[in-house]
Design an enzyme around this catalytic site. Structure first.
Site, mmCIF file in Angstrom:
data_model
loop_
_atom_site.group_PDB
_atom_site.id
_atom_site.type_symbol
_atom_site.label_atom_id
_atom_site.label_comp_id
_atom_site.label_asym_id
_atom_site.label_seq_id
_atom_site.Cartn_x
_atom_site.Cartn_y
_atom_site.Cartn_z
ATOM 1 N N LYS A 1 25.904 -16.029 63.520
ATOM 2 C CA LYS A 1 27.275 -16.568 63.524
ATOM 3 C C LYS A 1 28.298 -15.480 63.866
ATOM 4 O O LYS A 1 29.154 -15.652 64.723
ATOM 5 C CB LYS A 1 27.616 -17.193 62.156
ATOM 6 N N ARG B 1 31.074 -23.811 53.070
ATOM 7 C CA ARG B 1 29.666 -23.549 52.743
ATOM 8 C C ARG B 1 29.071 -24.604 51.838
ATOM 9 O O ARG B 1 27.896 -24.524 51.491
ATOM 10 C CB ARG B 1 29.580 -22.199 52.043
ATOM 11 N N ARG C 1 18.907 -5.922 60.181
ATOM 12 C CA ARG C 1 20.323 -5.739 60.529
ATOM 13 C C ARG C 1 20.879 -4.447 59.934
ATOM 14 O O ARG C 1 20.608 -4.084 58.805
ATOM 15 C CB ARG C 1 21.149 -6.914 59.999
ATOM 16 N N ARG D 1 23.385 -3.730 54.639
ATOM 17 C CA ARG D 1 24.125 -4.473 53.612
ATOM 18 C C ARG D 1 23.253 -4.646 52.374
ATOM 19 O O ARG D 1 22.068 -4.981 52.516
ATOM 20 C CB ARG D 1 24.493 -5.859 54.167
ATOM 21 N N ARG E 1 19.584 -16.122 49.243
ATOM 22 C CA ARG E 1 20.631 -16.650 50.134
ATOM 23 C C ARG E 1 20.116 -17.862 50.912
ATOM 24 O O ARG E 1 20.843 -18.829 51.114
ATOM 25 C CB ARG E 1 21.093 -15.558 51.117
#
Ligand code: AP5
Length: 215
Positions: A13, A88, A127, A160, A171
């Site tokens: 996203k 969300r 990531r 992160r 998540r």
């Protein structure tokens, strides 16, 4: 153009939002980025949000809705915006409708980037992000030229805390339980544009462009 970007954690996203921002000249409103900024600045919202984000849970709706409403009321949103990471859940979806009604505007499109879970896990665990300028890397697909150093600004490239395996799992579970309902919410209103996200960044961008041109 007023767009919502929907999809599981790690669907791409943020990556695609950067492109849409360039294409349409509209602000990118990422609730995740806003919360991380609040954590960095140790604001009251940041201190409250940190506990939830570190566990991969959603931050309470009232905190998020207040933050987004304030942001949507700023002058740069008059020409449109791209919402990334909000809404969300259904409550947030309804709160967004109320906020847009108050502003007397409508959503043009909800772009749903659909990516299978195994791909998401690979993307998130690889990531890396620049701590200074926020540029996104991936250890395998888009590594920085020098490990740990941002190509663009020389800042530190880090992982992160919520991209650790246990938190990624949570998540994804939260996404399945809470966010997936929004897909039918927007589909029923004819706003949903589904994009297969398990392709290269450029291919996904091209498909989003083509679908948005038709809106
Ligand atoms: P947030 O920051 O919004 O995280 P997220 O939704 O989990 O999404 P991500 O940012 O992890 O992924 P992305 O889809 O943007 O993918 P990206 O482009 O980075 O939220 C974090 C937390 O904040 C939440 O868990 C929650 O606690 C809280 N929060 C935020 N909003 C909230 C709300 N509304 N309500 C309550 N709580 C909220 O890409 C991922 C990786 O893949 C990158 O390395 C990228 O380079 C790579 N990549 C991207 N596209 C491709 C591709 N096509 N091929 C190969 N690699 C790719």
């Amino acid at each position: 153009m007023r767009i919502v970007l929907l999809g599981p954690p790690g669907a791409g996203k943020g990556t695609q939002a950067d492109h849409i921002v360039d294409e349409y000249g509209i602000p990118h409103i990422s609730t995740g980025d806003m919360l991380r900024e609040a954590i960095k600045n140790e604001t009251s919202v940041g201190l409250e949000a940190k506990n939830y984000i570190d566990k991969g849970e959603l931050v309470p709706d009232d905190v998020i809705v207040r933050m987004v409403k304030e942001r949507l009321g700023r002058p740069d949103c008059e020409k449109g915006f791209i919402l990334d990471g909000f809404p969300r859940n259904l409550e947030q979806g309804r709160a967004l409708d109320d906020a847009l009604n108050e502003l007397d505007v409508n959503l043009n499109s909800v772009v749903y980037v659909n990516v299978p879970e195994d791909v998401v896990i690979e993307r998130l665990s690889g990531r890396r992000i620049c701590r200074s300028c926020g540029v996104n890397y991936h250890v395998k697909y888009m590594p920085p030229k020098e490990e740990g150093v941002c190509d663009k600004c020389g800042g530190e490239v880090y992982q992160r805390p919520d991209d650790k395996p246990e938190t990624i799992k949570n998540r994804l579970a939260v996404y399945r339980q809470q966010t997936a309902d929004l897909i039918s919410y927007y589909e029923d209103r004819g706003l949903l544009v589904e994009i297969p996200g398990d392709k290269t960044v450029e291919e996904v961008t091209r498909e989003i462009d083509a679908r948005l041109e038709a809106v």
